[in-house]
Design an enzyme around this catalytic site. Structure first.
Site, PDB file in Angstrom:
ATOM      1  N   HIS A   1     -45.584  44.535 -63.368  1.00  0.00           N
ATOM      2  CA  HIS A   1     -46.305  44.424 -62.092  1.00  0.00           C
ATOM      3  C   HIS A   1     -47.769  44.845 -62.276  1.00  0.00           C
ATOM      4  O   HIS A   1     -48.683  44.187 -61.779  1.00  0.00           O
ATOM      5  CB  HIS A   1     -45.683  45.346 -61.034  1.00  0.00           C
TER       6      HIS A   1
ATOM      7  N   LYS B   1     -31.389  41.941 -52.129  1.00  0.00           N
ATOM      8  CA  LYS B   1     -31.443  43.057 -53.093  1.00  0.00           C
ATOM      9  C   LYS B   1     -30.921  44.364 -52.515  1.00  0.00           C
ATOM     10  O   LYS B   1     -31.193  44.697 -51.362  1.00  0.00           O
ATOM     11  CB  LYS B   1     -32.892  43.259 -53.558  1.00  0.00           C
TER      12      LYS B   1
ATOM     13  N   ARG C   1     -42.200  34.938 -65.138  1.00  0.00           N
ATOM     14  CA  ARG C   1     -41.792  35.321 -66.494  1.00  0.00           C
ATOM     15  C   ARG C   1     -41.231  34.103 -67.203  1.00  0.00           C
ATOM     16  O   ARG C   1     -41.965  33.248 -67.645  1.00  0.00           O
ATOM     17  CB  ARG C   1     -40.786  36.473 -66.443  1.00  0.00           C
TER      18      ARG C   1
ATOM     19  N   SER D   1     -37.446  44.990 -62.734  1.00  0.00           N
ATOM     20  CA  SER D   1     -36.998  46.247 -62.127  1.00  0.00           C
ATOM     21  C   SER D   1     -35.488  46.385 -62.264  1.00  0.00           C
ATOM     22  O   SER D   1     -34.984  47.475 -62.565  1.00  0.00           O
ATOM     23  CB  SER D   1     -37.387  46.280 -60.644  1.00  0.00           C
TER      24      SER D   1
HETATM   25  O1  PNS Z   1     -39.824  41.414 -55.878  1.00  0.00           O
HETATM   26  P1  PNS Z   1     -39.006  40.370 -55.154  1.00  0.00           P
HETATM   27  O2  PNS Z   1     -37.759  40.990 -54.603  1.00  0.00           O
HETATM   28  O3  PNS Z   1     -38.739  39.163 -56.012  1.00  0.00           O
HETATM   29  O4  PNS Z   1     -39.898  39.867 -53.907  1.00  0.00           O
HETATM   30  C1  PNS Z   1     -39.384  38.973 -52.964  1.00  0.00           C
HETATM   31  C2  PNS Z   1     -40.158  39.092 -51.638  1.00  0.00           C
HETATM   32  C3  PNS Z   1     -40.022  40.491 -51.061  1.00  0.00           C
HETATM   33  C4  PNS Z   1     -41.615  38.766 -51.873  1.00  0.00           C
HETATM   34  C5  PNS Z   1     -39.559  38.029 -50.632  1.00  0.00           C
HETATM   35  O5  PNS Z   1     -38.207  38.270 -50.439  1.00  0.00           O
HETATM   36  C6  PNS Z   1     -40.302  38.013 -49.283  1.00  0.00           C
HETATM   37  O6  PNS Z   1     -41.377  37.464 -49.168  1.00  0.00           O
HETATM   38  N1  PNS Z   1     -39.689  38.646 -48.246  1.00  0.00           N
HETATM   39  C7  PNS Z   1     -40.241  38.691 -46.902  1.00  0.00           C
HETATM   40  C8  PNS Z   1     -39.643  37.580 -46.006  1.00  0.00           C
HETATM   41  C9  PNS Z   1     -40.306  36.261 -46.344  1.00  0.00           C
HETATM   42  O7  PNS Z   1     -41.391  35.987 -45.892  1.00  0.00           O
HETATM   43  N2  PNS Z   1     -39.630  35.447 -47.204  1.00  0.00           N
HETATM   44  C10 PNS Z   1     -40.212  34.240 -47.795  1.00  0.00           C
HETATM   45  C11 PNS Z   1     -40.041  33.032 -46.980  1.00  0.00           C
HETATM   46  S1  PNS Z   1     -38.383  32.682 -46.617  1.00  0.00           S
END
Ligand code: PNS
Length: 172
Positions: free
Chosen positions: A18, A42, A91, A129
């Site tokens: 990150h 998650k 990645r 993570s």
């Molecule tokens: O680190 P991650 O868990 O891969 O991140 C995913 C994250 C938190 C960026 C994604 O789940 C997110 O944007 N959540 C907020 C709700 C949202 O706007 N979702 C995307 C459109 S459905």
């Protein structure tokens, strides 16, 4: 105000991968808002407060970075903050489908905001993570993959001792 990007994620916990994306992102954007959002698929190890604390200690001294959290849609927060881009790290090929889906959904929801991908640095290609938590739980040596403060907090969480070889890869 300059070009603002949101760097969203669960950050459970923040890794060197990150930090690599953030520091490289700062060569493109004037300001990056690292934003903790909810990923319903998650299960979390760290509380929101803990994740904010780990991020702020790990990003200490880096300018033009802010840490935030938001309950709701990423694009709504991005708009609220005047961001024009969403920054994500990619990645391996395995990330592609999920990232592609998310980028298209975000674009459908808000056409004015572009998703920008940076390829993860080669040495962080296997760093995630989830895999770090899995290894740390049993005392696996994840020292070179996370900021020092994260290693310490993982030791406390899992009540283990992580005996690294002292090699710390500074992503900055
Ligand atoms: O680190 P991650 O868990 O891969 O991140 C995913 C994250 C938190 C960026 C994604 O789940 C997110 O944007 N959540 C907020 C709700 C949202 O706007 N979702 C995307 C459109 S459905």
């Amino acid at each position: 105000m300059g070009k603002i990007a949101i760097y969203p994620g669960s950050f459970d916990p923040v890794t060197n991968g990150h930090l690599d994306i953030i520091t490289r992102g700062l060569t493109i954007f004037d300001r990056i808002i690292v934003t903790i959002l909810e990923n319903p698929s998650k299960t979390l190890l760290f509380s929101l407060e803990e994740r904010i604390d780990l991020l702020s200690q790990s990003l200490e001294g880096i300018e033009n970075v802010e840490i935030a959290s938001y309950h709701g849609l990423l694009v709504d927060y991005a708009k609220q903050r005047g961001a024009t881009a969403i920054l994500r790290g990619m990645r391996a090929v395995s990330d592609f489908e999920y990232e592609f889906q998310m980028a298209l959904m975000n674009r459908k929801l808000e056409r004015e905001i572009q998703t920008v991908f940076l390829m993860t640095g080669l040495r962080w290609i296997f760093t995630s993570s989830s895999i770090i938590k899995e290894a740390a739980k049993f005392g696996g040596d994840i020292e070179s993959m996370v900021p020092h403060v994260v290693k310490e907090r993982l030791e406390q969480k899992f009540n283990v001792r992580i005996n690294g070889n002292g090699a710390v890869d500074d992503p900055r």
